[in-house]
Motif scaffolding. Structure first.
Motif, PDB file in Angstrom:
ATOM      1  N   VAL A  30     194.215  17.933  96.685  1.00 54.84           N
ATOM      2  CA  VAL A  30     194.593  18.541  95.915  1.00 54.84           C
ATOM      3  C   VAL A  30     194.467  18.667  95.090  1.00 54.84           C
ATOM      4  CG1 VAL A  30     195.555  16.866  94.286  1.00 54.84           C
ATOM      5  CG2 VAL A  30     195.241  15.495  95.147  1.00 54.84           C
ATOM      6  N   VAL A  31     195.124  20.071  94.248  1.00 53.47           N
ATOM      7  CA  VAL A  31     194.897  21.604  93.820  1.00 53.47           C
ATOM      8  C   VAL A  31     195.650  21.353  92.561  1.00 53.47           C
ATOM      9  CG1 VAL A  31     195.595  24.567  93.548  1.00 53.47           C
ATOM     10  CG2 VAL A  31     195.456  23.288  96.322  1.00 53.47           C
ATOM     11  N   VAL A  32     194.314  21.406  91.401  1.00 59.34           N
ATOM     12  CA  VAL A  32     195.285  21.583  90.481  1.00 59.34           C
ATOM     13  C   VAL A  32     194.308  23.048  89.478  1.00 59.34           C
ATOM     14  CG1 VAL A  32     194.067  20.533  88.178  1.00 59.34           C
ATOM     15  CG2 VAL A  32     193.945  19.357  89.746  1.00 59.34           C
ATOM     16  N   ASP A  33     195.366  23.355  88.601  1.00 57.58           N
ATOM     17  CA  ASP A  33     195.587  25.537  88.445  1.00 57.58           C
ATOM     18  C   ASP A  33     195.370  24.871  86.811  1.00 57.58           C
ATOM     19  OD1 ASP A  33     196.434  26.428  90.670  1.00 57.58           O
ATOM     20  OD2 ASP A  33     197.868  27.033  90.073  1.00 57.58           O
ATOM     21  N   SER A  34     194.422  25.244  86.198  1.00 60.47           N
ATOM     22  CA  SER A  34     194.146  25.340  85.147  1.00 60.47           C
ATOM     23  C   SER A  34     194.300  26.294  84.600  1.00 60.47           C
ATOM     24  CB  SER A  34     192.670  24.108  84.965  1.00 60.47           C
ATOM     25  OG  SER A  34     191.876  24.062  82.936  1.00 60.47           O
ATOM     26  N   PRO A  35     194.816  26.650  82.798  1.00 55.48           N
ATOM     27  CA  PRO A  35     194.317  27.292  82.012  1.00 55.48           C
ATOM     28  C   PRO A  35     193.107  27.318  81.462  1.00 55.48           C
ATOM     29  CG  PRO A  35     195.989  26.099  81.732  1.00 55.48           C
ATOM     30  CD  PRO A  35     195.478  25.599  82.297  1.00 55.48           C
ATOM     31  N   PRO A  36     192.980  28.749  80.532  1.00 56.83           N
ATOM     32  CA  PRO A  36     190.853  28.286  80.145  1.00 56.83           C
ATOM     33  C   PRO A  36     191.228  27.180  78.648  1.00 56.83           C
ATOM     34  CG  PRO A  36     192.785  30.684  79.653  1.00 56.83           C
ATOM     35  CD  PRO A  36     193.262  29.672  80.286  1.00 56.83           C
ATOM     36  N   GLY A  37     190.674  26.321  78.675  1.00 49.21           N
ATOM     37  CA  GLY A  37     190.309  25.413  77.971  1.00 49.21           C
ATOM     38  C   GLY A  37     191.591  24.576  78.128  1.00 49.21           C
ATOM     39  N   ALA A  38     191.175  24.342  79.714  1.00 52.47           N
ATOM     40  CA  ALA A  38     192.378  23.225  79.327  1.00 52.47           C
ATOM     41  C   ALA A  38     191.986  21.550  79.819  1.00 52.47           C
ATOM     42  CB  ALA A  38     193.436  23.323  80.353  1.00 52.47           C
ATOM     43  N   GLY A  39     190.560  21.592  79.307  1.00 47.47           N
ATOM     44  CA  GLY A  39     189.815  20.255  79.917  1.00 47.47           C
ATOM     45  C   GLY A  39     189.687  20.079  81.886  1.00 47.47           C
ATOM     46  N   LYS A  40     189.117  20.978  82.115  1.00 49.24           N
ATOM     47  CA  LYS A  40     188.923  21.414  83.865  1.00 49.24           C
ATOM     48  C   LYS A  40     187.422  20.628  84.355  1.00 49.24           C
ATOM     49  CE  LYS A  40     187.344  24.917  85.729  1.00 49.24           C
ATOM     50  NZ  LYS A  40     186.113  24.995  85.364  1.00 49.24           N
ATOM     51  N   SER A  41     186.707  20.872  83.309  1.00 43.72           N
ATOM     52  CA  SER A  41     184.745  20.278  83.367  1.00 43.72           C
ATOM     53  C   SER A  41     185.907  18.717  83.156  1.00 43.72           C
ATOM     54  CB  SER A  41     183.882  20.774  82.779  1.00 43.72           C
ATOM     55  OG  SER A  41     183.983  22.396  83.272  1.00 43.72           O
ATOM     56  N   THR A  42     186.151  18.500  82.267  1.00 41.22           N
ATOM     57  CA  THR A  42     186.671  16.965  81.913  1.00 41.22           C
ATOM     58  C   THR A  42     187.318  16.445  82.896  1.00 41.22           C
ATOM     59  OG1 THR A  42     186.659  17.217  79.603  1.00 41.22           O
ATOM     60  CG2 THR A  42     188.162  15.499  80.124  1.00 41.22           C
ATOM     61  N   LEU A  43     188.312  16.909  83.720  1.00 39.21           N
ATOM     62  CA  LEU A  43     189.225  16.842  84.601  1.00 39.21           C
ATOM     63  C   LEU A  43     187.962  15.902  85.757  1.00 39.21           C
ATOM     64  CD1 LEU A  43     191.236  15.438  86.375  1.00 39.21           C
ATOM     65  CD2 LEU A  43     191.474  17.609  86.543  1.00 39.21           C
ATOM     66  N   PRO A 205     199.769  18.686  97.324  1.00 40.86           N
ATOM     67  CA  PRO A 205     200.295  18.082  96.136  1.00 40.86           C
ATOM     68  C   PRO A 205     199.754  19.534  94.981  1.00 40.86           C
ATOM     69  CG  PRO A 205     199.979  15.879  96.864  1.00 40.86           C
ATOM     70  CD  PRO A 205     199.143  17.425  97.751  1.00 40.86           C
ATOM     71  N   GLN A 206     200.451  20.115  94.605  1.00 40.36           N
ATOM     72  CA  GLN A 206     199.770  21.264  93.816  1.00 40.36           C
ATOM     73  C   GLN A 206     199.372  20.695  91.846  1.00 40.36           C
ATOM     74  OE1 GLN A 206     200.558  25.558  94.309  1.00 40.36           O
ATOM     75  NE2 GLN A 206     201.171  24.403  95.982  1.00 40.36           N
ATOM     76  N   HIS A 207     199.146  20.646  91.468  1.00 41.01           N
ATOM     77  CA  HIS A 207     198.952  20.047  89.646  1.00 41.01           C
ATOM     78  C   HIS A 207     198.722  21.509  88.281  1.00 41.01           C
ATOM     79  CE1 HIS A 207     200.161  16.088  90.742  1.00 41.01           C
ATOM     80  NE2 HIS A 207     199.207  16.079  91.428  1.00 41.01           N
ATOM     81  N   ARG A 208     199.649  21.168  87.565  1.00 42.48           N
ATOM     82  CA  ARG A 208     198.856  21.953  86.026  1.00 42.48           C
ATOM     83  C   ARG A 208     198.159  21.178  84.856  1.00 42.48           C
ATOM     84  NH1 ARG A 208     203.159  24.208  82.882  1.00 42.48           N
ATOM     85  NH2 ARG A 208     204.686  23.431  83.043  1.00 42.48           N
ATOM     86  N   LEU A 209     196.995  21.729  84.591  1.00 41.20           N
ATOM     87  CA  LEU A 209     197.351  21.204  83.604  1.00 41.20           C
ATOM     88  C   LEU A 209     197.484  22.300  82.454  1.00 41.20           C
ATOM     89  CD1 LEU A 209     193.295  20.489  83.519  1.00 41.20           C
ATOM     90  CD2 LEU A 209     195.234  19.316  83.932  1.00 41.20           C
TER      91      LEU A 209
END
Length: 444
Positions: A30-43, A205-209
């Protein structure tokens, strides 16, 4: 009538879909694209906790020791009872000593010593030397866009399924050798892990925050348009949610005027006279240092959604970003002369993932006679322009727009190469066009 955008609800929907595919999906990745400060580490932390709670031991792959230690600390904070393994190197000082205070964290240089723990975390470089009889059912790969595909290949046999999380707009993976002979090929070892993964597995599956909780409403539209046109995002805050104020009025100087402009607009451009200069341009370096000194002298205070009380703009909430290490060293020296010794000054590479209230940036193309591929790299400008919660002040000599026009993008087009965002030429033009609206010309 269009319904109002609810950032919290949008982020929750995205997170729920990601966790559903991670815990209940059938795909191997599963791939998740995260912009700056989107809570990547939280996810990453939440996914790890939910997998562990479901009785599914997992390994986590990060790219640096600092990232590994940060994840261990975050996991311990969220669940102090969770057994976590910190797999480290045999170096003399291999991990953050703060981990020694966590009773639930077991540390070892041998993977066998950590067998049976709910979560084991290490760097990709360390995992590459691990051999296992039975692979982990799950893995999480953090900062997957900063991981080279050859590093992914080295660890791929350790797990059955993986969640890949990363920021596609950041700097490309570092390589010390030329990679032109592999450009455009699906097995390019210098490409990012995600690029190669999707080239061979386009059905994943590709997702984005969709929300940046770091970037203010003044910054998110520009950063999204300039660097993330295929994975757009919005700010989690409104224009009235944050405010930067100063107890000491402006003295009318260039640094003070650009500070006031940035406090109102979120952006400020302190433009020095056009001139070709050495890389460590003394005037520009002094200008950067003067802006930092005045930010501190004027008693800045930041008000945000985090607290109704203004928070003082202290040295740990300000950072300076440069393109080169010698520029950073020159700025540090100039700050020391002004009595400032504990403001972070570093290159874009080392500022990735970090967050401050105000950033002061020496533009990569300031004073240059040419525009090289290094200085036009999109990720470098993206990192420098996306570290702030309140304001970003850019120091630059005039003439960069003309320089860009004299050096149009001439990189060869490689067939099969995935284009994720505009090239550096376009991104620089977009950013400079916006900064021009907040220009303060100054002749030191």
């Amino acid at each position: 009538m269009t319904a109002a955008f609810d950032p919290g609800a949008a982020a929750t929907r995205a997170t729920d879909a990601i966790l559903h595919d991670t815990l209940r999906g059938t795909h191997r990745g599963v791939v998740v694209d995260s912009p700056p400060g989107a809570g990547k580490s939280t996810l990453v932390v939440r996914a790890a906790l939910e997998l562990a709670d479901a009785g599914r031991p997992l390994m986590i792959v990060a790219q640096t020791n600092a990232q590994v230690d940060d994840l261990v600390l975050r996991l311990a904070e969220k669940n102090p009872e969770l057994p976590v393994g910190r797999l480290h190197s045999s170096d003399a000082d291999p991990y953050d000593k703060a981990l020694d205070d966590l009773p639930n964290v077991r540390k070892s240089a041998k993977a066998g010593d950590l067998a049976g723990l709910s979560v084991v975390i290490s760097t990709a470089a360390k995992w590459a030397h691990v051999k296992v009889d039975e692979p982990w059912r799950h893995a999480i790969v953090d900062e997957a866009y900063q991981m080279r595909s050859d590093s992914l290949l080295a660890v791929a046999g350790l797990f059955e399924r993986a969640l890949f999380v990363g920021d596609p707009g950041q700097l490309d993976p570092f390589s010390i050798v030329g990679s032109e002979q592999w450009a455009g090929l699906s097995y390019d070892p210098s490409a990012s892990a995600v690029t190669t993964l999707l080239a061979h597995n386009p059905e994943l599956p590709q997702h984005r925050l969709p929300v940046s909780w770091r970037l203010p409403a003044s910054a998110a539209p520009l950063v999204s348009d300039a660097f993330y046109p295929y994975t757009p995002f919005r700010s989690g805050t409104g224009h009235d949610d944050r405010r930067l104020s100063f107890a000491v009025p402006s003295d009318g100087s260039g640094p003070d005027r650009v500070i006031d402009e940035a406090a109102v607009a979120g952006w400020g451009l302190l433009e020095l006279p056009a001139r070709h200069t050495p890389r460590t341009d003394p005037e520009a370096v002094r200008a950067v240092a003067s802006v930092v000194r005045r930010l501190l002298d004027r008693g800045g205070a930041a008000t945000s959604e985090r607290s109704p009380d203004p928070a003082p703009l202290t040295t740990d909430r300000i950072a300076v970003g440069t393109a080169h290490r010698d520029q950073a060293a020159s700025v540090r020296a100039a700050l020391t002369e002004l009595g400032v010794t504990d403001v972070i000054v570093d290159t874009a590479n080392r500022l990735q993932g970090r967050e401050y209230d105000v950033t002061v940036v020496l533009h990569p193309l300031s004073g240059r006679p040419d525009a090289t591929a290094f200085h036009l790299e999109t990720g470098r400008l993206c990192v420098l322009a996306s570290r702030h919660r309140h304001a970003c002040i850019v120091v630059c000599r005039a003439g960069v727009t003309d320089l860009l026009d004299d050096y149009p993008s001439t990189e060869p087009v490689q067939l099969g190469t995935l284009v994720k965002f505009p090239d550096g030429w376009e991104a620089n033009h977009a950013v400079l066009a916006r900064l021009a609206e907040h220009r303060v010309s100054w002749r030191p």
